[in-house]
Write a protein that holds these residues in place. Structure first.
Motif, PDB file in Angstrom:
ATOM      1  N   TRP A 195       0.758  -1.421   0.218  1.00 52.45           N
ATOM      2  CA  TRP A 195       0.024   0.220   0.067  1.00 52.45           C
ATOM      3  C   TRP A 195       0.725   1.183  -0.003  1.00 52.45           C
ATOM      4  O   TRP A 195       0.698   2.232  -0.645  1.00 52.45           O
ATOM      5  N   ARG A 196       1.773   1.278   0.695  1.00 48.63           N
ATOM      6  CA  ARG A 196       2.850   2.391   0.552  1.00 48.63           C
ATOM      7  C   ARG A 196       3.534   2.536  -0.819  1.00 48.63           C
ATOM      8  O   ARG A 196       3.525   3.891  -1.145  1.00 48.63           O
ATOM      9  N   SER A 197       3.628   1.613  -1.195  1.00 51.19           N
ATOM     10  CA  SER A 197       4.185   1.763  -2.827  1.00 51.19           C
ATOM     11  C   SER A 197       3.114   2.328  -3.637  1.00 51.19           C
ATOM     12  O   SER A 197       3.587   3.157  -4.547  1.00 51.19           O
ATOM     13  N   VAL A 198       1.983   1.742  -3.201  1.00 50.93           N
ATOM     14  CA  VAL A 198       0.806   2.635  -4.040  1.00 50.93           C
ATOM     15  C   VAL A 198       0.667   4.035  -3.926  1.00 50.93           C
ATOM     16  O   VAL A 198       0.315   4.762  -4.807  1.00 50.93           O
ATOM     17  N   PHE A 199       0.704   4.389  -2.567  1.00 47.21           N
ATOM     18  CA  PHE A 199       0.656   5.712  -2.040  1.00 47.21           C
ATOM     19  C   PHE A 199       1.733   6.609  -2.676  1.00 47.21           C
ATOM     20  O   PHE A 199       1.605   7.796  -2.527  1.00 47.21           O
ATOM     21  N   SER A 200       2.576   5.919  -3.075  1.00 42.05           N
ATOM     22  CA  SER A 200       3.979   6.780  -3.568  1.00 42.05           C
ATOM     23  C   SER A 200       4.111   6.908  -5.111  1.00 42.05           C
ATOM     24  O   SER A 200       4.931   7.332  -5.565  1.00 42.05           O
ATOM     25  N   TRP A 201       2.872   6.469  -5.637  1.00 43.77           N
ATOM     26  CA  TRP A 201       2.729   6.942  -7.178  1.00 43.77           C
ATOM     27  C   TRP A 201       2.919   8.436  -7.406  1.00 43.77           C
ATOM     28  O   TRP A 201       2.358   9.099  -6.520  1.00 43.77           O
ATOM     29  N   ARG A 202       3.066   8.770  -8.531  1.00 43.15           N
ATOM     30  CA  ARG A 202       3.243  10.041  -9.055  1.00 43.15           C
ATOM     31  C   ARG A 202       1.749  10.896  -9.013  1.00 43.15           C
ATOM     32  O   ARG A 202       1.825  11.973  -8.623  1.00 43.15           O
ATOM     33  N   ILE A 203       0.914  10.097  -9.055  1.00 39.22           N
ATOM     34  CA  ILE A 203      -0.309  10.807  -9.115  1.00 39.22           C
ATOM     35  C   ILE A 203      -0.844  11.412  -7.809  1.00 39.22           C
ATOM     36  O   ILE A 203      -1.067  12.293  -7.626  1.00 39.22           O
ATOM     37  N   TRP A 204      -0.377  10.627  -6.783  1.00 40.55           N
ATOM     38  CA  TRP A 204      -0.724  10.890  -5.346  1.00 40.55           C
ATOM     39  C   TRP A 204       0.264  11.934  -5.011  1.00 40.55           C
ATOM     40  O   TRP A 204      -0.348  12.948  -4.078  1.00 40.55           O
ATOM     41  N   ASN A 205       1.479  12.172  -5.443  1.00 38.51           N
ATOM     42  CA  ASN A 205       2.302  13.050  -5.319  1.00 38.51           C
ATOM     43  C   ASN A 205       1.874  14.390  -5.959  1.00 38.51           C
ATOM     44  O   ASN A 205       1.939  15.824  -5.331  1.00 38.51           O
ATOM     45  N   TRP A 206       0.988  14.093  -7.118  1.00 35.98           N
ATOM     46  CA  TRP A 206       0.550  15.612  -7.644  1.00 35.98           C
ATOM     47  C   TRP A 206      -0.755  15.916  -7.024  1.00 35.98           C
ATOM     48  O   TRP A 206      -1.065  16.995  -7.102  1.00 35.98           O
ATOM     49  N   LEU A 207      -1.501  15.102  -6.319  1.00 37.31           N
ATOM     50  CA  LEU A 207      -2.799  15.459  -5.772  1.00 37.31           C
ATOM     51  C   LEU A 207      -2.368  15.605  -4.183  1.00 37.31           C
ATOM     52  O   LEU A 207      -3.240  16.349  -3.677  1.00 37.31           O
ATOM     53  N   SER A 208      -1.103  15.527  -3.898  1.00 37.09           N
ATOM     54  CA  SER A 208      -1.083  15.923  -2.429  1.00 37.09           C
ATOM     55  C   SER A 208      -1.238  17.376  -1.906  1.00 37.09           C
ATOM     56  O   SER A 208      -1.820  17.557  -0.592  1.00 37.09           O
ATOM     57  N   PRO A 209      -0.946  18.361  -2.815  1.00 36.90           N
ATOM     58  CA  PRO A 209      -1.041  19.807  -2.179  1.00 36.90           C
ATOM     59  C   PRO A 209      -2.537  19.981  -2.099  1.00 36.90           C
ATOM     60  O   PRO A 209      -3.050  20.936  -1.536  1.00 36.90           O
ATOM     61  N   TYR A 210      -3.516  19.444  -2.810  1.00 33.25           N
ATOM     62  CA  TYR A 210      -5.127  19.467  -2.876  1.00 33.25           C
ATOM     63  C   TYR A 210      -5.667  18.614  -1.786  1.00 33.25           C
ATOM     64  O   TYR A 210      -6.799  18.546  -1.509  1.00 33.25           O
TER      65      TYR A 210
END
Length: 237
Positions: A32-47
């Protein structure tokens, strides 16, 4: 069901599905941590925080609105009016049922929304803790191997020191024996030298006495010759 409550119910179903998937036992926290490390989540993290708190505010507003609707249709005045008109009574109960349904939907949606974030946070913490524990375990294994290697080296060094000590002891014994032998030889040589000196002194004394005896005999010989020559001279006269 109105559009907003349909959206809230759909959101509740999605929350239930997501939480069930997150709680599947055969998917590890590291996965799950590897899934949460995907680039899309990094892109959505500010919002993410803004969207999270915005959704909480929306669900709280809907929850409070549902409470107001329940209190509205469960009061004394609507019930008294409904008793006078059976059709109104059924309609009031239908409104009350919908209000209670909306209350449960909004309440569970709010609760599961908080639970879902907490589950995601715990999964990340478990994954980080597992990685740290794996790193600590690796360090402990390395330390154990190093300690074992150090112990083996210490045993080898101790054995080498014991062997060296035995070798040095044997060498010391051999040197001691050689020193004793040399001391014996030296004593024998000294005794031989003293004996030689004594023999030389004895020979010197003997030679001196022989020389003295020779001188005495030589003097007596000279005397005898003188006596003989004197006697011959007298005989010739």
């Amino acid at each position: 069901m109105t559009l907003q409550w349909t959206a809230v119910a759909f959101f509740l179903y999605v929350e239930i599905a997501v939480i069930l998937i997150l709680c599947l036992p055969f998917i590890s926290a590291q996965r799950w941590r590897s899934v949460f490390s995907w680039r899309i989540w990094n892109w959505l993290s500010p919002y993410w925080n803004k969207g999270f708190f915005t959704m909480i505010m929306i669900l709280i507003v809907l929850f409070l609105d549902a409470i107001r609707e329940v209190q509205k249709y469960s009061g004394r005045e609507p019930m008294q009016d409904a008793k006078a008109n059976p059709n109104l009574f059924d309609h009031l109960h239908m409104k009350l049922f919908r209000s209670q349904r909306n209350l449960y939907i909004s309440g569970f949606s709010l609760f599961l929304w908080l639970i879902m974030r907490r589950v995601v946070t715990l999964l990340n913490q478990v994954a980080i803790t597992s990685e740290e524990s794996a790193g600590l375990q690796a360090q402990m294994d390395n330390a154990h191997k190093a300690a074992k290697q150090y112990q083996e080296d210490s045993l080898l060094l101790r054995q080498a020191l014991l062997d060296e000590e035995k070798s040095m002891s044997a060498k010391n014994q051999l040197l001691k024996k050689e020193a004793e032998k040399l001391a014996g030889d030296l004593k024998t040589a000294q005794d031989a030298v003293r004996k030689s000196h004594a023999e030389v002194e004895a020979m010197k004394r003997q030679a001196k006495s022989l020389a003295q005896e020779y001188d005495r005999l030589l003097r007596e010989h000279h005397k005898l010759q003188n006596l003989q020559s004197g006697a011959a001279d007298k005989k010739d006269q």
